[in-house]
Design a protein around this motif. Structure first.
Motif, PDB file in Angstrom:
ATOM      1  N   ALA A 472      34.770  65.699  36.404  1.00  0.00           N
ATOM      2  CA  ALA A 472      35.604  66.184  35.297  1.00  0.00           C
ATOM      3  C   ALA A 472      36.349  67.454  35.673  1.00  0.00           C
ATOM      4  CB  ALA A 472      34.740  66.428  34.067  1.00  0.00           C
ATOM      5  N   ALA A 473      35.705  68.262  36.535  1.00  0.00           N
ATOM      6  CA  ALA A 473      36.299  69.544  36.904  1.00  0.00           C
ATOM      7  C   ALA A 473      37.381  69.416  37.972  1.00  0.00           C
ATOM      8  CB  ALA A 473      35.196  70.489  37.375  1.00  0.00           C
ATOM      9  N   LYS A 474      37.538  68.201  38.537  1.00  0.00           N
ATOM     10  CA  LYS A 474      38.517  68.017  39.608  1.00  0.00           C
ATOM     11  C   LYS A 474      39.931  67.905  39.040  1.00  0.00           C
ATOM     12  CE  LYS A 474      35.208  65.683  42.662  1.00  0.00           C
ATOM     13  NZ  LYS A 474      34.859  64.408  43.329  1.00  0.00           N
ATOM     14  N   GLU A 475      40.868  68.293  39.879  1.00  0.00           N
ATOM     15  CA  GLU A 475      42.273  68.226  39.472  1.00  0.00           C
ATOM     16  C   GLU A 475      42.669  66.766  39.226  1.00  0.00           C
ATOM     17  OE1 GLU A 475      46.685  69.607  41.137  1.00  0.00           O
ATOM     18  OE2 GLU A 475      44.861  70.124  42.229  1.00  0.00           O
ATOM     19  N   GLY A 476      43.375  66.525  38.128  1.00  0.00           N
ATOM     20  CA  GLY A 476      43.845  65.178  37.821  1.00  0.00           C
ATOM     21  C   GLY A 476      42.884  64.348  37.010  1.00  0.00           C
ATOM     22  N   ALA A 477      41.717  64.909  36.685  1.00  0.00           N
ATOM     23  CA  ALA A 477      40.743  64.153  35.880  1.00  0.00           C
ATOM     24  C   ALA A 477      41.313  63.872  34.495  1.00  0.00           C
ATOM     25  CB  ALA A 477      39.444  64.942  35.762  1.00  0.00           C
ATOM     26  N   GLU A 478      41.130  62.646  34.005  1.00  0.00           N
ATOM     27  CA  GLU A 478      41.654  62.258  32.694  1.00  0.00           C
ATOM     28  C   GLU A 478      40.645  62.625  31.609  1.00  0.00           C
ATOM     29  OE1 GLU A 478      42.870  58.217  32.563  1.00  0.00           O
ATOM     30  OE2 GLU A 478      44.096  58.346  34.371  1.00  0.00           O
ATOM     31  N   LEU A 479      40.947  63.688  30.889  1.00  0.00           N
ATOM     32  CA  LEU A 479      40.044  64.192  29.870  1.00  0.00           C
ATOM     33  C   LEU A 479      40.343  63.548  28.522  1.00  0.00           C
ATOM     34  CD1 LEU A 479      40.076  68.002  30.752  1.00  0.00           C
ATOM     35  CD2 LEU A 479      38.730  66.145  31.784  1.00  0.00           C
ATOM     36  N   LEU A 480      39.306  63.379  27.733  1.00  0.00           N
ATOM     37  CA  LEU A 480      39.470  62.856  26.375  1.00  0.00           C
ATOM     38  C   LEU A 480      39.757  64.026  25.438  1.00  0.00           C
ATOM     39  CD1 LEU A 480      36.476  60.322  26.229  1.00  0.00           C
ATOM     40  CD2 LEU A 480      38.847  59.913  26.936  1.00  0.00           C
ATOM     41  N   ASP A 508      24.398  48.862  24.507  1.00  0.00           N
ATOM     42  CA  ASP A 508      22.959  48.970  24.816  1.00  0.00           C
ATOM     43  C   ASP A 508      22.683  49.425  26.239  1.00  0.00           C
ATOM     44  OD1 ASP A 508      22.262  48.005  22.235  1.00  0.00           O
ATOM     45  OD2 ASP A 508      22.624  45.957  22.931  1.00  0.00           O
ATOM     46  N   GLU A 509      23.670  50.052  26.885  1.00  0.00           N
ATOM     47  CA  GLU A 509      23.480  50.570  28.236  1.00  0.00           C
ATOM     48  C   GLU A 509      23.937  52.024  28.287  1.00  0.00           C
ATOM     49  OE1 GLU A 509      22.075  49.122  30.707  1.00  0.00           O
ATOM     50  OE2 GLU A 509      21.974  47.040  29.990  1.00  0.00           O
ATOM     51  N   GLU A 510      23.102  52.888  28.875  1.00  0.00           N
ATOM     52  CA  GLU A 510      23.495  54.286  29.017  1.00  0.00           C
ATOM     53  C   GLU A 510      24.696  54.427  29.952  1.00  0.00           C
ATOM     54  OE1 GLU A 510      20.210  56.635  30.329  1.00  0.00           O
ATOM     55  OE2 GLU A 510      19.580  57.109  28.283  1.00  0.00           O
ATOM     56  N   PHE A 511      25.588  55.349  29.623  1.00  0.00           N
ATOM     57  CA  PHE A 511      26.673  55.682  30.544  1.00  0.00           C
ATOM     58  C   PHE A 511      26.897  57.187  30.534  1.00  0.00           C
ATOM     59  CE2 PHE A 511      28.618  54.450  26.505  1.00  0.00           C
ATOM     60  CZ  PHE A 511      29.591  55.419  26.265  1.00  0.00           C
ATOM     61  N   ASP A 512      27.561  57.684  31.579  1.00  0.00           N
ATOM     62  CA  ASP A 512      27.756  59.118  31.750  1.00  0.00           C
ATOM     63  C   ASP A 512      28.928  59.599  30.909  1.00  0.00           C
ATOM     64  OD1 ASP A 512      25.734  59.686  33.773  1.00  0.00           O
ATOM     65  OD2 ASP A 512      26.953  58.432  35.088  1.00  0.00           O
ATOM     66  N   LEU A 513      28.704  60.714  30.210  1.00  0.00           N
ATOM     67  CA  LEU A 513      29.764  61.327  29.412  1.00  0.00           C
ATOM     68  C   LEU A 513      29.597  62.840  29.518  1.00  0.00           C
ATOM     69  CD1 LEU A 513      32.120  60.504  27.548  1.00  0.00           C
ATOM     70  CD2 LEU A 513      30.575  60.817  25.609  1.00  0.00           C
ATOM     71  N   ALA A 514      30.523  63.483  30.223  1.00  0.00           N
ATOM     72  CA  ALA A 514      30.449  64.929  30.401  1.00  0.00           C
ATOM     73  C   ALA A 514      31.203  65.632  29.283  1.00  0.00           C
ATOM     74  CB  ALA A 514      31.030  65.313  31.755  1.00  0.00           C
ATOM     75  N   LEU A 515      30.785  66.867  28.983  1.00  0.00           N
ATOM     76  CA  LEU A 515      31.467  67.624  27.944  1.00  0.00           C
ATOM     77  C   LEU A 515      31.706  69.049  28.398  1.00  0.00           C
ATOM     78  CD1 LEU A 515      29.424  69.794  26.350  1.00  0.00           C
ATOM     79  CD2 LEU A 515      28.443  67.676  25.488  1.00  0.00           C
ATOM     80  N   ILE A 516      32.740  69.664  27.826  1.00  0.00           N
ATOM     81  CA  ILE A 516      33.022  71.071  28.063  1.00  0.00           C
ATOM     82  C   ILE A 516      33.205  71.742  26.710  1.00  0.00           C
ATOM     83  CG2 ILE A 516      35.538  70.744  28.294  1.00  0.00           C
ATOM     84  CD1 ILE A 516      35.461  72.989  30.420  1.00  0.00           C
ATOM     85  N   GLY A 517      32.572  72.893  26.559  1.00  0.00           N
ATOM     86  CA  GLY A 517      32.640  73.617  25.304  1.00  0.00           C
ATOM     87  C   GLY A 517      33.411  74.910  25.432  1.00  0.00           C
ATOM     88  N   THR A 518      33.210  75.783  24.480  1.00  0.00           N
ATOM     89  CA  THR A 518      33.954  77.034  24.436  1.00  0.00           C
ATOM     90  C   THR A 518      33.585  77.988  25.572  1.00  0.00           C
ATOM     91  OG1 THR A 518      32.286  77.890  22.892  1.00  0.00           O
ATOM     92  CG2 THR A 518      34.279  76.913  21.934  1.00  0.00           C
ATOM     93  N   LYS A 519      32.411  77.754  26.233  1.00  0.00           N
ATOM     94  CA  LYS A 519      32.025  78.607  27.361  1.00  0.00           C
ATOM     95  C   LYS A 519      32.733  78.219  28.650  1.00  0.00           C
ATOM     96  CE  LYS A 519      27.420  79.838  25.655  1.00  0.00           C
ATOM     97  NZ  LYS A 519      25.948  79.832  25.947  1.00  0.00           N
ATOM     98  N   GLY A 520      33.454  77.081  28.625  1.00  0.00           N
ATOM     99  CA  GLY A 520      34.242  76.684  29.783  1.00  0.00           C
ATOM    100  C   GLY A 520      33.461  76.067  30.921  1.00  0.00           C
TER     101      GLY A 520
END
Length: 538
Positions: A472-480, A508-520
């Motif tokens: 997610a932190a890489k350049e060009g990552a498609e953020l939601l 019914d299957e776990e998947f990866d979902l990263a998040l970024i908050g106000t702390k950056g």
């Protein structure tokens, strides 16, 4: 005169009678004591005989007599009384050898079946006599490999004959050593052999394995050996690689979650340090432990420390780690194995009650407010299993089949186009659906593609990323990007919160979902979507 004489004779008679009675009482006590002593001697003799039989199979070399020795040891143990079992003590023998409950061995599979075809993946482990750990950790890895390569036959070998003998004698489960497994593969007509070690590194056990494989390699059309968990060793403590990074992330995430923290950063703020305890070795590969500490530092995991039971390298000795954790200012400690299985070392050397266990030494140092343990091996962690699968993939030369993806696609196709109410589950107490939504989100299915809309608890989460935080932190990552949702609580009040439209790969299957908050800072999370219920149009 006559009366006096009679009286004197009566007195003498009474004294004699008393004397005889007294002697008879002492004799009875002495006889009882002799009998008790004799019984104790017999008990100890019986216990010593069992101890000798256990010591005889506590060896690293299998012989033609091993099977019979294992049988005799167990039969002799079963014949002892409970009191006699407590007396068993030998060079290696003790009452726990047969008496300790380590779980149900029937849940395990020794994977020594014949008639397996021409392609075999031989999974080689050091081994453990702890049944539950063997099922969760070693069998967990084996099962993951079998799922990934259904056209191959996965089989097992242990390198520790001592452990093989222990399991066979106690539970009647026969596990092949490396030579037995290779001979079995030859007898089964295997042509393509892949060996996947579950060892941590290129250490002494790995070297011995390579020597054994070299002896048999001419009896197969092809023999390939995959990397152990941490990959190549490297020359010094500064050398790290992708395997070590993946392992560091996986084990830390598991430990943090198990300790009840939302993130490693939150644990740090709470004054908690995590100590991962490996075995240690005098082999040159011991630098791998130092490299793992370097890897933790490179990832910014300041409250993660590496130790070893053997104290090799020196900086991984218990006293050194206690000092390092204390000097860094942490007052809470969580100990967890850096070992494939949570066996004897994890249960005794790490978490045991003896004064020389790591837990006891951390407590007795007086430097910490709490010392907790997590008795779980690496092999049970899905991300660790995935690394082994990838190592096997590297030598086989084909991508593994992911059964969960196939199942997920099937589940997706079962849903007709439409709108559904679904459960949105996460691994975090901070990241979840707003309470006004009762843990629910709205799933839209269109052309068999699924998109979840979920309203969160506030506007503190700024973006989501379908994948891992490092990407997610890489350049060009498609953020939601967030939407602004208005939720209505049970008391009638309303609030504006962030919502997100999230692509869902499978139900019914776990998947990866990263998040970024106000702390950056980006954080990894696991989420899943389940229980779709159609929403009827009004």
């Amino acid at each position: 005169m006559k009366k006096r004489l009679v009286t004197m004779l009566l007195a003498v008679s009474m004294v004699s009678a008393l004397t005889v009675t007294g002697c008879s009482g002492n004799s009875t006590k002495e006889t009882t004591a002799v009998k008790e002593s004799s019984a104790e001697n017999e008990d100890q003799k019986a216990a010593d005989e069992v101890a000798a039989l256990i010591d005889a199979i506590y060896v690293q070399k299998r012989t033609d007599d091993t099977d019979e020795q294992c049988r005799k040891a167990k039969e002799a143990w079963d014949a002892l009384t409970d009191a006699q079992k407590e007396l068993v003590e030998g060079e290696y023998a003790d009452p726990d050898y047969f008496g300790r409950d380590t779980g149900d061995a029937s849940k395990d599979d020794p994977l020594n079946q014949d008639g397996i075809g021409e392609k075999e993946i031989l999974v080689v482990s050091f081994g453990t006599s702890f049944n539950d750990s063997r099922v969760a950790d070693i069998k967990g890895i084996e099962d993951a490999l079998q799922e990934a390569y259904p056209e191959w036959s996965v089989r097992r070998a242990f390198t520790a004959q001592i452990i093989i003998n222990h399991i066979q004698a106690r539970d009647g489960e026969c596990i092949d050593n490396v030579d037995q497994a290779l001979e079995r593969a030859v007898a089964n007509g295997v042509k393509q052999l892949v060996v996947q070690p579950t060892h941590l590194m290129h250490g002494a056990e790995y070297d011995e394995l390579m020597d054994s494989v070299e002896t048999y390699k001419d009896q197969f059309e092809s023999v390939k050996v995959a990397e152990p968990l941490l990959g190549e060793v490297g020359d010094d403590a500064s050398i790290v690689n992708a395997d070590k990074e993946a392992v560091a992330k996986a084990i830390t995430a598991e430990a943090v979650s198990k300790a009840g923290y939302d993130s490693l950063e939150n644990a740090k703020e709470d004054g908690t340090a995590f100590v991962f305890l490996g075995h240690g070795t005098s082999h040159t590969a011991k630098v791998s432990y130092s490299q793992m500490q370097t890897q933790m530092q490179n990832l910014g995991y300041e409250n993660v420390f590496i130790g070893t039971v053997e104290g090799e390298p020196e900086e991984t000795a218990c006293e050194a780690v206690i000092e390092a954790v204390s000097e860094a200012g942490y007052k809470k400690v969580v100990l967890r194995p850096l070992m494939v299985v949570a066996g004897d070392h994890a249960n005794n050397d790490m978490a045991g009650d003896d004064e020389d266990s790591w837990k006891s030494m951390f407590v007795s140092s007086g430097k910490f407010d709490s010392v907790d343990t997590q008795i779980e091996g690496l092999g049970m962690i899905p991300e660790i299993q995935k690394i082994y699968v990838e190592h096997t993939s590297d030598v086989i030369g084909q991508q593994p089949k992911t059964a969960s993806e196939d199942e997920g696609a099937a589940k997706t196709s079962e849903l007709e186009d439409g709108v559904y109410s679904v459960d949105f589950l996460t691994d975090s107490s901070m990241f979840h659906a707003n309470e006004a939504c009762d843990g629910k989100g709205t799933l839209t299915v269109e052309n068999h593609k699924m998109t979840l809309h979920v309203s969160l608890t506030s506007k503190n989460i700024l973006n989501l990323y379908l994948g891992l935080a490092e990407d997610a932190a890489k350049e060009g990552a498609e953020l939601l990007e967030p939407t602004i949702d208005t939720v209505t609580y049970s008391d009638g009040t309303t609030e504006e919160v962030h919502g997100f439209d999230i692509p869902v790969p499978a139900l019914d299957e776990e998947f990866d979902l990263a998040l970024i908050g106000t702390k950056g800072k980006w954080y990894d999370h696991k989420v899943s979507v389940s229980n779709p219920e159609p929403i009827q149009n009004e």
